[in-house]
Design a protein around this motif. Sequence first.
Motif, short mmCIF file in Angstrom:
data_model
loop_
_atom_site.label_atom_id
_atom_site.label_comp_id
_atom_site.label_asym_id
_atom_site.label_seq_id
_atom_site.Cartn_x
_atom_site.Cartn_y
_atom_site.Cartn_z
N PRO A 22 0.82 -1.23 0.00
CA PRO A 22 0.00 0.00 0.00
C PRO A 22 0.85 1.26 0.00
O PRO A 22 0.91 1.99 1.00
CB PRO A 22 -0.81 -0.15 1.30
N SER A 24 0.90 3.76 -2.70
CA SER A 24 0.58 4.70 -3.78
C SER A 24 0.80 6.15 -3.36
O SER A 24 1.29 6.96 -4.16
CB SER A 24 -0.85 4.49 -4.27
N ALA A 25 0.44 6.50 -2.13
CA ALA A 25 0.59 7.90 -1.70
C ALA A 25 2.05 8.33 -1.75
O ALA A 25 2.37 9.45 -2.18
CB ALA A 25 0.04 8.06 -0.28
N LYS A 44 -3.43 8.65 -7.05
CA LYS A 44 -3.88 7.57 -6.16
C LYS A 44 -5.22 7.06 -6.64
O LYS A 44 -5.96 7.75 -7.33
CB LYS A 44 -3.96 8.09 -4.72
N HIS A 47 -7.72 1.93 -3.79
CA HIS A 47 -6.90 1.19 -2.83
C HIS A 47 -5.44 1.65 -2.91
O HIS A 47 -4.95 2.02 -3.98
CB HIS A 47 -7.00 -0.32 -3.09
N GLU A 48 -4.78 1.57 -1.78
CA GLU A 48 -3.41 2.07 -1.69
C GLU A 48 -2.40 1.15 -2.36
O GLU A 48 -1.23 1.51 -2.51
CB GLU A 48 -3.05 2.26 -0.22
N SER A 99 -6.18 -2.04 1.19
CA SER A 99 -6.32 -0.89 2.08
C SER A 99 -7.04 0.22 1.32
O SER A 99 -6.53 0.73 0.32
CB SER A 99 -4.95 -0.38 2.53
N GLY A 101 -8.16 3.84 0.41
CA GLY A 101 -7.49 5.12 0.57
C GLY A 101 -8.22 6.04 1.54
O GLY A 101 -9.42 5.89 1.81
#
Length: 363
Positions: A22, A24-25, A44, A47-48, A99, A101
Amino acid sequence: MRTVGVEEEILLVDPETGDPRPLSAAIVARAALDNADGRDVFEKELHEQMLEYATAPQSDMDALGREIVRCRKEAARHAGEIGCAVAALATSPLPVRPSVGAHQRYQWMDEQYGIATREQLVLGCHVHVAVDSDEEGVAVIDRMRPWLSVISALSCNSPFWQGTDTGYASYRSRVWQRWPSAGPTEVFGSPERYREVVASMVDTGVILDEGMVYFDARLSRNYPTVEIRVSDICLHADTPVLIATLARGLVETAAREWRAGVPPAAHGVSVLRLAAWQAARAGLDDTLLHPVTMRSTPAPVVVRALLDHVADALEETGDLETARARVAHLLARGNGARTQRELLRRTGSLREVVTECVRRTQE
């Protein structure tokens, strides 16, 4: 010549284990710092464990192919800087607990749809094709409906789910159908009717806004395009170029039919759902429903029927011979679903499948 843009959602994985990560951020933040041209390529998603990127609109298919490769390489570079890797897989072959976001929109979806949201770690490829007006766009959507299942079959790249072979070539598309607004559409007939249907859906409160109208093909909210949303993200970077080429051919062919007064096919939504299901189940390795007859037909025959359907449009843009060669190559090599299953037969390990798909993503 109509411009085409491609959006891809890509899976973030651990380079050693293949497990989704997870991150992506962190990747979007790094990309923003490194963004020399000021254009936000990476975003994003729900989901992460997933990252989205978009190409610039292109009129030349070779240029579009270079853009897709560039975006994939940039995603891989940013991911690698934080100990992550990217894989062009439409579902995770390995078990995962996605997860959701932190964005308010995603939290609303989680509360509204429950487990359907939490299981939506699925990754697609969306193609935007320019249209001259909403009137032309709706006419195109009405006339391309029967052919979208063939586009889906070409892209199938999600045979595994939570560590198990699903028996489907595109299980992503079956998970996607859990959204209440997803799937094929009726014939609208006019932009007014299209907007009326969309407004009535939003007014129910079941969906948040127009952005959650997940039709197989829809008018874009932000661009003067028709957005085709039926494809898995494809393992090999040449496949989305072929899909974009065929999508532009479908749009142009449908627009010409509309101008010539040719009515849309009368196939109902129920039959179109069956065609989509068969494409998801079989991919290119069995039969599909022929878009004209809606009868079971060998997949290669149906794919060549699509080529014939758009041949005049592709001839005019200079894409016909290249499209024929790419179709022949794809039918011989197989789509991503076939490749993933062959990798599992050879290695006996889903982790090895992910590792090899990471490598192929960046080819």
